[in-house]
Design a protein around this motif. Structure first.
Motif, mmCIF file in Angstrom:
data_model
loop_
_atom_site.group_PDB
_atom_site.id
_atom_site.type_symbol
_atom_site.label_atom_id
_atom_site.label_comp_id
_atom_site.label_asym_id
_atom_site.label_seq_id
_atom_site.Cartn_x
_atom_site.Cartn_y
_atom_site.Cartn_z
ATOM 1 N N TRP A 320 20.676 11.222 -22.460
ATOM 2 C CA TRP A 320 22.006 11.800 -22.387
ATOM 3 C C TRP A 320 22.183 12.536 -21.066
ATOM 4 O O TRP A 320 21.384 13.400 -20.713
ATOM 5 C CB TRP A 320 22.219 12.739 -23.574
ATOM 6 C CG TRP A 320 23.531 13.463 -23.542
ATOM 7 C CD1 TRP A 320 24.756 12.906 -23.323
ATOM 8 C CD2 TRP A 320 23.741 14.871 -23.706
ATOM 9 N NE1 TRP A 320 25.731 13.878 -23.358
ATOM 10 C CE2 TRP A 320 25.133 15.088 -23.596
ATOM 11 C CE3 TRP A 320 22.910 15.947 -23.961
ATOM 12 C CZ2 TRP A 320 25.705 16.354 -23.707
ATOM 13 C CZ3 TRP A 320 23.472 17.207 -24.089
ATOM 14 C CH2 TRP A 320 24.854 17.409 -23.958
ATOM 15 N N GLN A 321 23.234 12.191 -20.325
ATOM 16 C CA GLN A 321 23.475 12.783 -19.017
ATOM 17 C C GLN A 321 24.653 13.750 -18.996
ATOM 18 O O GLN A 321 24.702 14.661 -18.173
ATOM 19 C CB GLN A 321 23.733 11.675 -17.984
ATOM 20 C CG GLN A 321 22.579 10.716 -17.807
ATOM 21 C CD GLN A 321 21.333 11.427 -17.313
ATOM 22 O OE1 GLN A 321 21.364 12.139 -16.319
ATOM 23 N NE2 GLN A 321 20.229 11.256 -18.027
ATOM 24 N N GLY A 322 25.623 13.531 -19.860
ATOM 25 C CA GLY A 322 26.803 14.382 -19.861
ATOM 26 C C GLY A 322 27.887 13.780 -20.727
ATOM 27 O O GLY A 322 27.640 12.874 -21.525
ATOM 28 N N ILE A 323 29.110 14.286 -20.572
ATOM 29 C CA ILE A 323 30.231 13.769 -21.352
ATOM 30 C C ILE A 323 31.379 13.399 -20.419
ATOM 31 O O ILE A 323 31.488 13.915 -19.300
ATOM 32 C CB ILE A 323 30.726 14.791 -22.396
ATOM 33 C CG1 ILE A 323 31.287 16.040 -21.690
ATOM 34 C CG2 ILE A 323 29.634 15.155 -23.375
ATOM 35 C CD1 ILE A 323 31.997 16.998 -22.622
ATOM 36 N N VAL A 324 32.227 12.501 -20.866
ATOM 37 C CA VAL A 324 33.473 12.174 -20.179
ATOM 38 C C VAL A 324 34.575 12.161 -21.228
ATOM 39 O O VAL A 324 34.366 11.703 -22.356
ATOM 40 C CB VAL A 324 33.385 10.822 -19.447
ATOM 41 C CG1 VAL A 324 33.186 9.666 -20.427
ATOM 42 C CG2 VAL A 324 34.621 10.581 -18.589
ATOM 43 N N THR A 325 35.711 12.710 -20.885
ATOM 44 C CA THR A 325 36.820 12.793 -21.821
ATOM 45 C C THR A 325 38.028 12.046 -21.279
ATOM 46 O O THR A 325 38.093 11.714 -20.090
ATOM 47 C CB THR A 325 37.210 14.257 -22.081
ATOM 48 O OG1 THR A 325 37.743 14.825 -20.875
ATOM 49 C CG2 THR A 325 36.015 15.060 -22.555
ATOM 50 N N LEU A 326 38.968 11.797 -22.163
ATOM 51 C CA LEU A 326 40.218 11.166 -21.741
ATOM 52 C C LEU A 326 40.925 12.029 -20.704
ATOM 53 O O LEU A 326 41.498 11.521 -19.737
ATOM 54 C CB LEU A 326 41.116 10.951 -22.960
ATOM 55 C CG LEU A 326 42.492 10.340 -22.701
ATOM 56 C CD1 LEU A 326 42.373 8.960 -22.072
ATOM 57 C CD2 LEU A 326 43.288 10.266 -24.002
ATOM 58 N N GLU A 327 40.855 13.331 -20.873
ATOM 59 C CA GLU A 327 41.498 14.235 -19.920
ATOM 60 C C GLU A 327 40.861 14.124 -18.536
ATOM 61 O O GLU A 327 41.547 14.215 -17.514
ATOM 62 C CB GLU A 327 41.407 15.680 -20.423
ATOM 63 C CG GLU A 327 42.091 16.676 -19.507
ATOM 64 C CD GLU A 327 42.002 18.104 -20.028
ATOM 65 O OE1 GLU A 327 42.265 19.025 -19.247
ATOM 66 O OE2 GLU A 327 41.670 18.277 -21.220
ATOM 67 N N ASP A 328 39.541 13.915 -18.495
ATOM 68 C CA ASP A 328 38.863 13.771 -17.201
ATOM 69 C C ASP A 328 39.421 12.577 -16.422
ATOM 70 O O ASP A 328 39.627 12.663 -15.200
ATOM 71 C CB ASP A 328 37.359 13.587 -17.404
ATOM 72 C CG ASP A 328 36.693 14.832 -17.970
ATOM 73 O OD1 ASP A 328 37.194 15.934 -17.690
ATOM 74 O OD2 ASP A 328 35.696 14.688 -18.700
ATOM 75 N N ILE A 329 39.644 11.468 -17.109
ATOM 76 C CA ILE A 329 40.153 10.271 -16.432
ATOM 77 C C ILE A 329 41.603 10.471 -16.006
ATOM 78 O O ILE A 329 41.999 10.077 -14.904
ATOM 79 C CB ILE A 329 40.017 9.045 -17.351
ATOM 80 C CG1 ILE A 329 38.537 8.800 -17.703
ATOM 81 C CG2 ILE A 329 40.605 7.805 -16.684
ATOM 82 C CD1 ILE A 329 38.306 7.623 -18.609
ATOM 83 N N ILE A 330 42.395 11.096 -16.865
ATOM 84 C CA ILE A 330 43.790 11.368 -16.505
ATOM 85 C C ILE A 330 43.847 12.309 -15.307
ATOM 86 O O ILE A 330 44.673 12.133 -14.391
ATOM 87 C CB ILE A 330 44.549 11.947 -17.707
ATOM 88 C CG1 ILE A 330 44.643 10.890 -18.823
ATOM 89 C CG2 ILE A 330 45.950 12.399 -17.301
ATOM 90 C CD1 ILE A 330 45.286 11.398 -20.086
ATOM 91 N N GLU A 331 42.956 13.310 -15.276
ATOM 92 C CA GLU A 331 42.929 14.233 -14.144
ATOM 93 C C GLU A 331 42.513 13.527 -12.865
ATOM 94 O O GLU A 331 42.892 13.939 -11.770
ATOM 95 C CB GLU A 331 41.975 15.392 -14.433
ATOM 96 C CG GLU A 331 42.523 16.409 -15.418
ATOM 97 C CD GLU A 331 41.597 17.585 -15.604
ATOM 98 O OE1 GLU A 331 40.391 17.438 -15.290
ATOM 99 O OE2 GLU A 331 42.052 18.657 -16.045
#
Length: 437
Positions: A320-331
């Motif tokens: 596990w390296q981290g997380i990505v969210t929908l908000e991250d991509i939109i940003e």
């Protein structure tokens, strides 16, 4: 004789007008905006459909226009010379004068004037002349096809295949070039350019470049008592929280605070108001693991299809390296989106026109976008990562390096992590890259 001369003069004038017609049509049909014509075609504009057809068969169009233009120019010059000979005889100074006059007449009124107007009004002229040009192209097609075949044969004698050697530019590059051109011409503000450019970059950026590293992710231990779990969950400023059991790498679920509140409400309304750890874990959703090499475009589509907002990023070994969210991509497209709970930390502090204090964990893409710089992000996703990649070691506090036209100075370091740097854009007379001072 007078009637013959008058008829010849009118014929020369007709040829000049015909030459102007071909010149205007050639310029307008090649300069007209393809997107604008496409919109008119979608609206059912008949002339726009003809323009679109002519542009798809550009070789036939250019061949017919050049053939017609050359023919009327030669005819006009020959007829004008014939009239001059009739009037003044072969022995005289008027024939060269007539030749010069015809040259100026054709250049000004059959070339420069119609082409200037056509390039300024390409849409209007192309729509007006398209039906007539289409008819001429069809009439001259056997001749233009023969000429094109002959020319291709000549090229093949020299080992050149003009069909295969056409330079192909991707649609993405064309759009990107158009965006940059409009920005430089002042027709598009920087924010709009960055947003449109980011959309085009989604397929080239991997989630590892924008993910939140595991060191910065707030998690909850799933083996804690229920009361402690609830207290930690409501104390965070996040709506979705990874839950682990045994060791931090063992993520067993994603706790949605909304589901936790629903669970508390259900237990409060029932006879048994006790909430157990197992009940909280049962309310968690299954963790969704994705490879770190997934492109943002694919992940954005996956978020929409899976109807989820968070994914756990793992490397090639499954760690596990981290997380990505929908908000991250939109940003990544529109820039930072801060709500009332977010701390406003840009990671950039200006200290002079060309120098800034920068957080080591700041994304290179965010830095480039905000300051309009061009630091490479192919081998590193953060500012500190770029410096470490370039010098091939972890610099100590106070060291500075000239890299890619910028001077990096390590301001602060926490153990092996570079936390703050001073980055200065060097002038054109900068020192060679990778030179340690």
């Amino acid at each position: 004789m007078d009637d013959t001369l008058l008829l010849s003069g009118l014929t020369v004038l007709f040829f000049v007008l015909a030459s102007a017609f071909f010149s205007a049509a050639e310029t307008a049909l090649t300069a007209v905006s393809r997107p604008r014509i496409y919109r008119l075609v979608m609206d059912g504009n008949r002339s726009a459909q003809i323009v679109s057809k002519l542009r798809r068969h550009k070789e036939s169009l250019i061949g017919a226009v050049l053939l017609g233009n050359t023919a009327v120019n030669v005819a006009a010059s020959a007829l004008a010379t014939s009239v001059a000979i009739t009037l003044f005889g072969q022995e005289g100074d008027m024939v060269p004068l007539v030749t010069l006059s015809m040259t100026l007449l054709l250049v000004v009124f059959a070339e420069i004037l119609p082409k200037t107007y056509a390039i300024q009004n390409s849409e209007r002229v192309s729509l007006l002349l398209a039906p007539a040009i289409n008819l001429i192209v069809m009439l001259l097609y056997p001749l233009t096809w023969s000429v094109q075949t002959f020319i291709r044969g000549l090229f093949k004698l020299f080992g050149i295949d003009i069909i295969k050697t056409n330079t192909l530019i991707s649609t993405t590059d064309l759009i990107r070039g158009t965006i940059e051109l409009h920005h430089r011409e002042g027709k598009m503000i920087k924010q709009e350019r960055d947003m449109l450019g980011s959309i085009l970059d989604l397929n080239d950026i991997e989630v590892k470049n924008i993910m939140i590293h595991r060191k910065q992710v707030e998690t909850i231990e799933g083996d804690l008592p229920a009361d402690t779990l609830v207290a930690q969950a409501v104390s965070t400023m996040h709506s979705r929280i990874p839950v682990w059991r045994g060791e931090p790498d063992n993520i067993v679920g994603i706790l949605h605070v909304k589901n936790l509140i629903k669970l508390i409400g259900e237990r409060h309304n029932s006879f048994d108001a006790t909430i157990t750890t197992e009940a909280i874990l049962a309310a968690c959703s299954k963790p969704w693991f994705i490879p770190e090499t997934t492109s943002l475009r694919d992940q954005l589509l996956a978020f929409r299809n899976q109807r989820q907002h968070i994914a756990l990023v793992v490397d090639e070994y499954g760690s596990w390296q981290g997380i990505v969210t929908l908000e991250d991509i939109i940003e990544e497209i529109v820039g930072n989106i801060d709500d009332e709970h977010d701390e406003i930390i840009s990671g950039i502090q200006k200290i002079s026109p060309d120098a800034y204090f920068v957080s080591g964990g700041l994304s290179l893409r965010d830095l480039n976008r905000q300051l309009d710089w061009n630091l490479p992000d192919e081998h590193a996703s953060t500012v500190a990562g770029l410096l470490i990649h370039e010098v091939q070691r972890i610099p100590t506090t106070g060291e500075h390096f000239n890299i890619h036209g910028f001077r990096f100075t390590v301001v602060a370091r926490d153990a092996m992590q570079i936390t703050h740097l001073r980055v200065e854009k060097l002038p054109d007379t900068k020192l060679p890259e990778d030179v340690e001072l």
